[in-house]
Design a protein around this motif. Structure first.
Motif, PDB file in Angstrom:
ATOM      1  N   ARG A   1       0.829  -1.200   0.000  1.00 34.40           N
ATOM      2  CA  ARG A   1       0.000   0.000   0.000  1.00 34.40           C
ATOM      3  C   ARG A   1       0.865   1.252   0.000  1.00 34.40           C
ATOM      4  NH1 ARG A   1      -1.822  -3.651   3.283  1.00 34.40           N
ATOM      5  NH2 ARG A   1      -3.891  -4.560   3.005  1.00 34.40           N
ATOM      6  N   CYS A   2       0.351   2.258  -0.664  1.00 36.09           N
ATOM      7  CA  CYS A   2       1.047   3.543  -0.731  1.00 36.09           C
ATOM      8  C   CYS A   2       0.042   4.676  -0.627  1.00 36.09           C
ATOM      9  CB  CYS A   2       1.821   3.660  -2.045  1.00 36.09           C
ATOM     10  SG  CYS A   2       2.464   5.316  -2.377  1.00 36.09           S
ATOM     11  N   SER A   3       0.196   5.502   0.384  1.00 37.93           N
ATOM     12  CA  SER A   3      -0.621   6.709   0.514  1.00 37.93           C
ATOM     13  C   SER A   3       0.241   7.896   0.123  1.00 37.93           C
ATOM     14  CB  SER A   3      -1.130   6.867   1.948  1.00 37.93           C
ATOM     15  OG  SER A   3      -1.999   5.812   2.288  1.00 37.93           O
ATOM     16  N   PRO A   4      -0.108   8.592  -0.954  1.00 39.17           N
ATOM     17  CA  PRO A   4       0.728   9.709  -1.412  1.00 39.17           C
ATOM     18  C   PRO A   4       0.659  10.882  -0.460  1.00 39.17           C
ATOM     19  CG  PRO A   4      -1.308   9.625  -2.674  1.00 39.17           C
ATOM     20  CD  PRO A   4      -1.295   8.405  -1.794  1.00 39.17           C
ATOM     21  N   MET A   5       1.540  11.822  -0.700  1.00 39.64           N
ATOM     22  CA  MET A   5       1.515  13.050   0.082  1.00 39.64           C
ATOM     23  C   MET A   5       0.191  13.766  -0.161  1.00 39.64           C
ATOM     24  SD  MET A   5       5.342  14.653  -0.185  1.00 39.64           S
ATOM     25  CE  MET A   5       4.883  16.022   0.873  1.00 39.64           C
ATOM     26  N   LYS A   6      -0.221  14.517   0.811  1.00 37.74           N
ATOM     27  CA  LYS A   6      -1.467  15.271   0.692  1.00 37.74           C
ATOM     28  C   LYS A   6      -1.398  16.189  -0.516  1.00 37.74           C
ATOM     29  CE  LYS A   6      -4.626  18.157   3.365  1.00 37.74           C
ATOM     30  NZ  LYS A   6      -4.854  18.875   4.644  1.00 37.74           N
ATOM     31  N   GLY A   7      -2.403  16.105  -1.354  1.00 38.09           N
ATOM     32  CA  GLY A   7      -2.447  16.962  -2.530  1.00 38.09           C
ATOM     33  C   GLY A   7      -1.795  16.369  -3.759  1.00 38.09           C
ATOM     34  N   HIS A   8      -1.119  15.217  -3.589  1.00 34.79           N
ATOM     35  CA  HIS A   8      -0.478  14.566  -4.724  1.00 34.79           C
ATOM     36  C   HIS A   8      -1.435  13.573  -5.355  1.00 34.79           C
ATOM     37  CE1 HIS A   8       4.039  15.306  -3.615  1.00 34.79           C
ATOM     38  NE2 HIS A   8       3.314  16.403  -3.573  1.00 34.79           N
ATOM     39  N   SER A   9      -1.565  13.641  -6.676  1.00 34.12           N
ATOM     40  CA  SER A   9      -2.495  12.751  -7.355  1.00 34.12           C
ATOM     41  C   SER A   9      -1.792  11.811  -8.329  1.00 34.12           C
ATOM     42  CB  SER A   9      -3.553  13.573  -8.104  1.00 34.12           C
ATOM     43  OG  SER A   9      -2.913  14.435  -9.024  1.00 34.12           O
TER      44      SER A   9
ATOM     45  N   LYS B   1      -5.220   9.061 -10.212  1.00 32.99           N
ATOM     46  CA  LYS B   1      -6.462   8.572  -9.592  1.00 32.99           C
ATOM     47  C   LYS B   1      -7.324   7.853 -10.641  1.00 32.99           C
ATOM     48  CE  LYS B   1      -6.547  10.219  -5.261  1.00 32.99           C
ATOM     49  NZ  LYS B   1      -6.846   9.389  -4.060  1.00 32.99           N
ATOM     50  N   GLU B   2      -7.608   6.592 -10.366  1.00 32.76           N
ATOM     51  CA  GLU B   2      -8.492   5.753 -11.185  1.00 32.76           C
ATOM     52  C   GLU B   2      -7.957   5.482 -12.595  1.00 32.76           C
ATOM     53  OE1 GLU B   2     -12.923   6.264  -9.957  1.00 32.76           O
ATOM     54  OE2 GLU B   2     -12.137   8.302 -10.232  1.00 32.76           O
ATOM     55  N   ASN B   3      -6.716   5.807 -12.861  1.00 31.38           N
ATOM     56  CA  ASN B   3      -6.151   5.576 -14.189  1.00 31.38           C
ATOM     57  C   ASN B   3      -4.737   5.031 -14.104  1.00 31.38           C
ATOM     58  OD1 ASN B   3      -8.065   6.436 -16.256  1.00 31.38           O
ATOM     59  ND2 ASN B   3      -7.901   8.435 -15.270  1.00 31.38           N
ATOM     60  N   ILE B   4      -4.440   4.042 -14.941  1.00 27.07           N
ATOM     61  CA  ILE B   4      -3.066   3.592 -15.132  1.00 27.07           C
ATOM     62  C   ILE B   4      -2.529   4.329 -16.351  1.00 27.07           C
ATOM     63  CG2 ILE B   4      -1.549   1.667 -15.674  1.00 27.07           C
ATOM     64  CD1 ILE B   4      -3.541  -0.172 -14.276  1.00 27.07           C
TER      65      ILE B   4
ATOM     66  N   GLU C   1     -10.738   6.827  -3.805  1.00 20.52           N
ATOM     67  CA  GLU C   1     -10.530   6.968  -2.366  1.00 20.52           C
ATOM     68  C   GLU C   1      -9.567   5.879  -1.891  1.00 20.52           C
ATOM     69  OE1 GLU C   1     -13.085  10.215  -2.218  1.00 20.52           O
ATOM     70  OE2 GLU C   1     -11.782   9.409  -0.639  1.00 20.52           O
ATOM     71  N   GLY C   2      -8.669   6.239  -1.009  1.00 18.19           N
ATOM     72  CA  GLY C   2      -7.771   5.245  -0.440  1.00 18.19           C
ATOM     73  C   GLY C   2      -6.419   5.201  -1.105  1.00 18.19           C
TER      74      GLY C   2
ATOM     75  N   SER D   1       2.809  15.998  -7.285  1.00 15.98           N
ATOM     76  CA  SER D   1       1.602  16.784  -7.509  1.00 15.98           C
ATOM     77  C   SER D   1       1.501  17.151  -8.982  1.00 15.98           C
ATOM     78  CB  SER D   1       1.637  18.057  -6.653  1.00 15.98           C
ATOM     79  OG  SER D   1       2.655  18.918  -7.122  1.00 15.98           O
ATOM     80  N   VAL D   2       0.318  17.489  -9.410  1.00 15.71           N
ATOM     81  CA  VAL D   2       0.126  17.931 -10.788  1.00 15.71           C
ATOM     82  C   VAL D   2       0.894  19.211 -11.029  1.00 15.71           C
ATOM     83  CG1 VAL D   2      -1.560  18.754 -12.470  1.00 15.71           C
ATOM     84  CG2 VAL D   2      -2.138  16.856 -10.949  1.00 15.71           C
ATOM     85  N   ALA D   3       0.831  20.094 -10.036  1.00 20.55           N
ATOM     86  CA  ALA D   3       1.475  21.395 -10.189  1.00 20.55           C
ATOM     87  C   ALA D   3       2.980  21.299 -10.071  1.00 20.55           C
ATOM     88  CB  ALA D   3       0.922  22.358  -9.139  1.00 20.55           C
TER      89      ALA D   3
END
Lengths: 113, 115
Positions: B22-30, B51-54, B72-73, B96-98
């Protein structure tokens, strides 16, 4: 395929001396380079980065030099400290739409007291 | 301001079992990237997800390996029917996207041992 490689697998320096870690890359289209430090049992830690439109960038005690002519990257650490002992990786990002990083095999830096 | 969180830190599986990392990214990172590191080698890219895409799975073996990053998750790297050659450290990085070209932040990794 393209690869990133390092000249020396190990480097030992005296505490207080300067360290230079070298990296050769083969993808001339790479536009972004990062140096990472990895301590035993930990993930890679960002040190410094440089874009391909630059040839030098300085941070705190570290300098990265980029020579695109010979596709060579180096990391200079000034006044090396015991806490600098780790494996150092260079990584490159291909140009264009490439998003992932390609890592070299690493150099083990050992700082001698 | 937690960094990239990976769990478990260490995972032992018998041959033929399944491993879930499992990997939870940094807050705000997508954006999430998974890399594998064999002993005394550099990290090798496996898969890049949003998110939701490979987005790019060119570095992931076609069989037994899969990855997801649900809405989510955490992101999950799943290895089915593990073999001894799967023993390695698996690292996740988020961005992050930015962040543009910058801001690849790595987690501490999951060390998988297959016995």
């Amino acid at each position: 395929g393209e690869s990133v490689g390092l000249h020396l697998p190990t480097l030992s320096v005296q505490e207080g001396d300067n360290s230079i870690i070298n990296c050769a890359y083969s993808n001339s289209a790479s536009d972004y380079f990062i140096w990472y430090k990895q301590e035993s049992g930990k993930g890679p830690q960002f040190i410094i980065d440089i874009r391909s439109n630059m040839d030098k960038r300085q941070g705190q005690r570290v300098t990265v030099l980029l020579n695109k002519t010979v596709k060579h990257l180096s990391l200079q650490i000034a006044a090396t400290q015991p806490g600098d002992s780790a494996v150092y990786f260079c990584a490159e990002k291909g140009g264009g739409s490439a998003r992932q990083l390609t890592f070299g095999s690493g150099t083990q830096l050992t700082v001698l007291p | 301001n937690a960094g990239v969180m990976q769990n478990p830190r260490h995972l032992v599986r018998r041959r033929g079992q399944e491993a879930r990392l499992r990997c939870s990214p940094m807050k705000g990172h997508s954006h999430v990237y998974w890399y594998r590191q064999l002993p005394e080698e550099g990290l090798k890219f496996m898969v890049y997800l949003q998110k939701e895409n490979i987005i790019d799975e060119s570095g992931m073996p076609k069989e037994r390996f899969s990855a997801e990053f649900p809405k989510e998750g955490p992101s999950i790297l799943r290895i089915q029917q593990v073999v001894r050659g799967d023993s390695a450290a698996y690292f996740c990085a988020s961005k992050s996207v930015a962040g543009g070209d910058y801001g690849y932040t790595f987690g501490s990794g999951t060390r998988l041992t297959v016995v």
